[in-house]
Design an enzyme around this catalytic site. Sequence first.
Site, PDB file in Angstrom:
ATOM      1  N   LYS A  14       0.979  -1.147   0.031  1.00 56.17           N
ATOM      2  CA  LYS A  14      -0.066   0.107   0.144  1.00 56.17           C
ATOM      3  C   LYS A  14       1.052   1.136  -0.697  1.00 56.17           C
ATOM      4  O   LYS A  14       2.499   0.931  -0.007  1.00 56.17           O
ATOM      5  CB  LYS A  14      -0.669   0.126   1.784  1.00 56.17           C
ATOM      6  CG  LYS A  14       0.176   0.155   2.647  1.00 56.17           C
ATOM      7  CD  LYS A  14      -1.226  -0.247   3.544  1.00 56.17           C
ATOM      8  CE  LYS A  14      -0.268  -0.545   4.725  1.00 56.17           C
ATOM      9  NZ  LYS A  14      -1.438  -1.310   5.621  1.00 56.17           N
TER      10      LYS A  14
ATOM     11  N   TYR B 189      14.867  30.527   5.615  1.00 59.33           N
ATOM     12  CA  TYR B 189      13.378  31.080   6.212  1.00 59.33           C
ATOM     13  C   TYR B 189      13.504  31.870   7.416  1.00 59.33           C
ATOM     14  O   TYR B 189      14.040  30.818   8.538  1.00 59.33           O
ATOM     15  CB  TYR B 189      11.869  30.734   5.858  1.00 59.33           C
ATOM     16  CG  TYR B 189      11.981  30.413   3.727  1.00 59.33           C
ATOM     17  CD1 TYR B 189      12.318  32.026   3.403  1.00 59.33           C
ATOM     18  CD2 TYR B 189      12.177  29.435   3.771  1.00 59.33           C
ATOM     19  CE1 TYR B 189      11.686  31.689   2.468  1.00 59.33           C
ATOM     20  CE2 TYR B 189      11.294  29.377   2.575  1.00 59.33           C
ATOM     21  CZ  TYR B 189      11.507  31.004   1.752  1.00 59.33           C
ATOM     22  OH  TYR B 189      11.257  30.468   0.365  1.00 59.33           O
TER      23      TYR B 189
ATOM     24  N   MET C 141      10.900  24.936   1.519  1.00 60.72           N
ATOM     25  CA  MET C 141      10.171  23.773   0.087  1.00 60.72           C
ATOM     26  C   MET C 141      10.917  22.515  -0.765  1.00 60.72           C
ATOM     27  O   MET C 141      11.067  20.786  -0.378  1.00 60.72           O
ATOM     28  CB  MET C 141       9.206  24.618  -1.050  1.00 60.72           C
ATOM     29  CG  MET C 141       7.816  23.106  -1.954  1.00 60.72           C
ATOM     30  SD  MET C 141       7.121  23.938  -2.603  1.00 60.72           S
ATOM     31  CE  MET C 141       5.970  25.277  -1.329  1.00 60.72           C
TER      32      MET C 141
ATOM     33  N   ARG D 284     -10.362  -0.390  14.965  1.00 57.36           N
ATOM     34  CA  ARG D 284     -10.705   0.793  13.280  1.00 57.36           C
ATOM     35  C   ARG D 284     -11.960  -0.049  12.707  1.00 57.36           C
ATOM     36  O   ARG D 284     -12.846   0.104  12.799  1.00 57.36           O
ATOM     37  CB  ARG D 284      -9.159   0.503  13.358  1.00 57.36           C
ATOM     38  CG  ARG D 284      -8.992   2.063  12.634  1.00 57.36           C
ATOM     39  CD  ARG D 284      -7.177   1.526  11.942  1.00 57.36           C
ATOM     40  NE  ARG D 284      -6.608   0.564  11.048  1.00 57.36           N
ATOM     41  CZ  ARG D 284      -5.495   0.125  10.991  1.00 57.36           C
ATOM     42  NH1 ARG D 284      -4.525   1.247  11.299  1.00 57.36           N
ATOM     43  NH2 ARG D 284      -4.923  -0.326  10.192  1.00 57.36           N
TER      44      ARG D 284
END
Length: 373
Positions: A36, A260, A308, A131
């Site tokens: 998956k 940043y 990013m 779940r």
Amino acid sequence: MPIRARARVNLAAIERNVARLRRELAGGARLCAVVKADGYGHGAAPSARAALAGGATALAVATAREAAELHSAGVDAPLLVMGAVSSDELPVAVAARAELVAWSERFVAEVAAIASHPTRIHVKLDTGLGRLGTRDGAQALRVAQLVVDHDPLLTLAGAMTHFATAEEDPEFVAHQLTTFAPFVAEVRSLKPGIVIHAANSAATLRHPESHFDLVRCGIAIYGCDPMHVDPEPRGLEPALELSSYIAAVKRAAVGDSAGYGRKFIASSETWIATIPIGYGDGIRRALSGQGEVLIGGRRYPIVGAVSMDNITVDLGPEALVREGEPATILGHNGGERQTAEQLAAAAGTINYEIVCGISARVPRTYHRDGEPA
Ligand SMILES: *Cc1c(COP(=O)(O)O)cnc(C)c1O
């Protein structure tokens, strides 16, 4: 020229990890490889083929679309969709010839209504994960009986559960197994030969009593440690190496900043390298000022904010590193290695999220022990 960010996947390692896990399986249990989330970031179809070559006899995914992708890639093995499948998604899963997990009579009726070919169903009991699946053993048996009633259009193929604490709390595993046992006995008498399955990677390694007829291994086939510590002593080999390169090296004087928000300000003269890989590639922003990168066989700290497209690392006062040199995020570099477990610890997460988080922007290339795959 170096590529800004790339993931190299060693398919031979996946093959060996599966073979190594199969050696744990006493009593003839088989191994289902969980592919998956694009094979935990490694690429679903290539990982699936490598796992089958290593001796897996079945595959599992979470979603109908994942099943469709493997089916259209021509991967040929029994394929189980383990997750919830909505009415809208069901035709996609059925068209992919996938096996399905049921815990309600409504879902079984829906499958019977649209199935155009014999479809295999696994019934799920929730023994404590809280779940998917039903907590009610009698309900699970009614679902199983309804599948049998639709024979031959539907086949009762399996009965399953899933552990909440296989890597950490053996007492709760024992509790779940005790809850599972009466259901197993009844479903076996309803359908002798039904495939019983429960174990994930951690249970496969730690709880042989949970192996039953089949184990469902994900994280360990990729060579990550299901116990989150270190795959090496467990005989597991990380299959994925994530690398980038040094795009720029510059001098930082006292008071100069990097990244940043000026989260890093040089307190003494140093050299800063910029590596063109960032959170857009799956480098967790939580690694800002945390974690390390391997360059020239040495570890260097990530400093400043992860952005990013770039990260910055502190090379120290002597610039031993040159522009263009490779930088390793995951894998080996000289005598050093960095594992997904180490990066996860620095980011405050788990190895699963590190490998699954490598984004689609990062090209995957495949090899077998360095030879073309
Ligand atoms: C993801 C998943 C697995 C595999 O778990 P690992 O810890 O990666 O081995 C097994 N069973 C189910 C139901 C899952 O969702």
